[in-house]
Design an enzyme around this catalytic site. Structure first.
Site, PDB file in Angstrom:
ATOM      1  N   TYR B 152     103.931 106.617  42.711  1.00  0.00           N
ATOM      2  CA  TYR B 152     102.497 106.301  42.576  1.00  0.00           C
ATOM      3  C   TYR B 152     102.292 104.837  42.155  1.00  0.00           C
ATOM      4  CZ  TYR B 152      97.940 106.616  40.069  1.00  0.00           C
ATOM      5  OH  TYR B 152      96.673 106.416  39.597  1.00  0.00           O
ATOM      6  N   ASP B 237     105.709 113.816  34.943  1.00  0.00           N
ATOM      7  CA  ASP B 237     104.282 113.850  35.242  1.00  0.00           C
ATOM      8  C   ASP B 237     104.030 115.086  36.106  1.00  0.00           C
ATOM      9  OD1 ASP B 237     101.864 113.491  36.668  1.00  0.00           O
ATOM     10  OD2 ASP B 237     101.908 111.348  36.259  1.00  0.00           O
ATOM     11  N   ILE B 239     100.942 116.426  36.879  1.00  0.00           N
ATOM     12  CA  ILE B 239      99.491 116.538  37.049  1.00  0.00           C
ATOM     13  C   ILE B 239      99.088 117.272  38.327  1.00  0.00           C
ATOM     14  CG2 ILE B 239      99.094 114.440  35.688  1.00  0.00           C
ATOM     15  CD1 ILE B 239      98.311 112.997  38.248  1.00  0.00           C
ATOM     16  N   LYS B 276      93.413 116.573  38.859  1.00  0.00           N
ATOM     17  CA  LYS B 276      93.846 117.006  40.185  1.00  0.00           C
ATOM     18  C   LYS B 276      93.667 118.513  40.364  1.00  0.00           C
ATOM     19  CE  LYS B 276      95.155 112.756  40.751  1.00  0.00           C
ATOM     20  NZ  LYS B 276      94.321 111.814  41.519  1.00  0.00           N
TER      21      LYS B 276
END
Lengths: 486, 486
Positions: B152, B237, B239, B276
């Protein structure tokens, strides 16, 4: 729990250097309150919280507005059609209605004498986030800002902790009601130069926390001349601007800047928030208003780390856009604060306690110098321990605000109802009238070394630091109201 | 506007070093969209935004819950009695109902296979704030975290910009579907050691953004063994954990950590968010879940810079506490994502475009290597400019995700309605079937040097950087919906 050597290696220096500053008497007082919080019925002998600069006097006005404007919330039948658009909104410029509303409210809080451009409104996570963002924008590690003492203790956390910037004191004292003088300013600047520290600016709060006073136009002009001459920044924290309740009126930095074309606007930055004037600290609305385009651009990028919830932006955008409401609110807020301030200072005066003459803020700067055993920080803290422990009032000692002159205390008066105010005043009266007894008691206690004094200095979020009693309950400072209901 | 020498002195190095990373093609695509946004009626030939990993597929379910639960909002007749307590709540531990709700939702999103302790839930301003907070807690300036590529793009901003930490790539490529191998891990670690860079940990995202795949239990075990052996941290992460829509099922890091007592829990940290899985990026809810007590304590202190609005905490606390709702939501969300993913990948397959086999996320990792003129980053960006400018789809080139292998593109599919999806697929079909024509056109354009290619690389918040047209309108990336209504 302390950090062993291996822990220090595992974590960063920022995590282990204590720069957060929570180990100060300012926060210790909150802790004492937390152990034994006053409640009118369940714990009438508990500690009354006078260490929180909260404004609970006008929530009824906001609640009334909310009832009348259901469409302002995306969580009502009337407003839910906006839910998807608002919940999905993550633009770091902020909702236009929010920025426009905040700009209008800032203008109104300054008597309509200045204009704020919504395009310069940068969001942040409370004034806490705003101060850190400005420090990141303006200072490299090791760089310093000068700051008049006494000042808000958490500025050390906000401005210095993660940025590694520094705050250096400008000496102020009671001889001229803690006003900033040119000579004190020059002295602080030259002291820094002598120590090879680069001064990048000056940080002030106006109205002052903890003094509860506003700066005169003359003082602001001295500061502006100084930063213009040295080409350094001036950050003015105006988060209490809407709490000025009597004359002299509030003179905002912007008012002078707008009137004087010789001032280099690239040096001027204002911090604002809705936590104090509207009493909404939980909503985490901080604002940076910079006259420097590059700072606006950079701070906005940084705002991604602490954007205001779009749900909250939308509600407040609608509310602050209602100018009839905000006009009435500001007048009524000032009226109620003046009334409470009057009751409180009159109550203190009846037992001979004087405060610095204040005209704003949610607190008084109380002069207890006459009660000190000795004019030292230790003497002040001894008296403070008696007030917290025996009188059962959590007030904040001047030393926690970096005040150089022992014997001053900040006392908050807008975070409680009338009955609690009366009870606090009664306790003070009993304490002062029976002062000889109290001080004697304190001395005896000191000889006994009962351990309480030592024990008080503990940091706040003790759950993970001391033990692991993981019960889902509230632990840290907040109003009794919250504790009771959620 | 650039920074002159004098500006650089006036501001900090962080403010002037470009570390924010907004000048990448990832953000440039958003800008192209901003100039000419698609609208089904007003601008049907405009750019379709496929560069935003947003989840708009299930807002109707949340709206329905809100209608049925008016007391969950402090801005309704039913809930306003809680207004004062909630608005005043600024405890950095967060509202107990909020932490409990988030913990329960995280458990549910992991199939109920793990337990999360609400006392370890630390709030942050989105995952953005969570990543920065962890970097501040774990890394000193100059320290590095290893990260598998592609990753990302905004991790550079989140993890490195203000903390001065570094991210060093772990090489992954299509030969094994971009999986992390032990040898790639060792190579990255030794490369850092050779350069005298202290490696403090590994940062991964699972499900992966941009790959849309989940990590196998075996890969997670390799990573855990590695960090345990080197005594460095592992940040995961997660998410997108609630977006996994088909097998293999999501295996959370916590699942393995809980099962293996030999793992040093002080090294393990999970990042979560509601942006998300629930599609609520505007609400700025990020979460750090650390198994290290000192990190929980420190991160919580840092959370003061980005607390979640108490208004939002309260609403979500109520919503996530409704387990019947969250169970149904997660099932329906996965069902709708699977359906959209199926439609989208089938549409691509019809014109011979293959994607990496994905099972989660809000995007596909699209393989356009066959369409490259040359297998270089420049070749990829040439193709990308055609896609954005001629095909009018804002997709994100692999190079902006630090992908080492040219020709891969991330395409988001959950931020639009069915009709827009169909239109996007139609444009791709036309492009691919008439590919020769398109490429010829592109070449002609290139010869003409029409300036557009050069012009595209502009940073995002252009208002203060390029000119000062200060009109109060939306400028930066967001859904067309928002633009239309607020």
């Amino acid at each position: 729990m302390g950090f062993g050597e291996s822990e220090e290696q595992l974590l960063s220096k920022v995590a282990t250097n204590g720069g957060h500053g929570e180990n100060s008497s300012y926060f210790d007082g909150w802790k004492a309150y937390d152990r034994d919080p006053y409640h009118p019925i369940q714990n009438p002998e508990g500690v009354i919280q006078m260490g929180l600069a909260e404004n609970l006097l006008c929530h009824d006005l906001i609640e009334e507005w909310i009832r009348k404007n259901p469409a302002a919330s995306i969580c009502t039948e009337e407003g839910v059609s906006q839910f998807s658009a608002v919940a999905n909104f993550q633009d770091y410029h902020g909702l236009p209605i929010f920025r426009q509303g905040v700009a209008k409210f800032m203008e109104k809080g300054r008597g309509g004498r200045v204009r704020f451009d919504p395009e310069r409104i940068v969001m942040s996570g409370g004034a806490t986030g705003a101060q850190e963002t400005l420090a990141f924008c303006l200072a490299d590690p090791g760089d310093a800002f000068l700051i008049p003492v006494p000042y808000y203790p958490a500025f050390d956390r906000d401005f210095c902790w993660r940025t590694r910037a520094r705050l250096l004191p400008i000496h102020c004292d009671s001889s001229n009601n803690f006003n900033i003088t040119t000579s004190a300013l020059e002295a602080a600047y030259h002291q820094a130069q002598k120590s090879n520290i680069r001064v990048k600016g000056i940080l002030i709060s106006n109205p002052s926390n903890p003094l509860g006073t506003t700066m005169s136009k003359q003082t602001l002009q001295i500061l502006l001349r100084f930063v213009n001459e040295k080409r350094i920044h001036l950050i003015c924290d105006e988060i209490f601007s809407g709490t000025v309740f009597k004359s002299p009126r509030f003179v905002s930095l912007s008012e002078i800047v707008e009137a004087d074309p010789t001032i280099d606007r690239d040096l001027i930055h204002v911090v604002y928030s809705l936590s104090k004037d509207l009493g909404l600290p939980g909503f985490r609305v901080g604002v940076i208003y910079s006259y420097n385009n590059a700072v606006v651009a950079c701070a906005r990028k940084m705002s991604s780390f602490g954007l205001v919830s779009s749900q909250t932006q939308y509600l407040l955008g609608c509310m602050l856009g209602d100018e009839e409401f905000t006009s009435e609110y500001l007048v009524e807020n000032a009226r109620r604060l003046a009334e409470r301030h009057g009751v409180f200072t009159a109550g203190l005066a009846r037992v001979g306690i004087r405060c610095l003459e204040g005209n704003g803020g949610l607190f008084c700067w109380m002069d207890l110098r006459a009660l000190l055993k000795e004019e030292t920080v230790e003497g002040e803290l001894e008296l403070w321990r008696v007030i917290v422990n025996e009188v059962k009032l959590n007030v904040s000692p001047g030393s926690s605000f970096h005040c150089a002159e022992p014997g001053w205390f900040r006392v908050c008066f807008a975070n409680m109802d009338e009955e609690t105010t009366e009870r606090a005043l009664r306790r003070i009266r009993v304490f002062v009238n029976g002062e000889g007894e109290e001080v004697k008691m304190m001395k005896t206690k000191k000889k006994k070394k009962n351990g309480w004094d030592e024990e008080l200095r503990l940091s706040l979020p003790r759950r993970f630091e001391e033990d692991l009693v993981l019960t889902p309950r509230l632990m840290s400072p907040h109003s009794p109201l919250v504790r009771a209901t959620i």
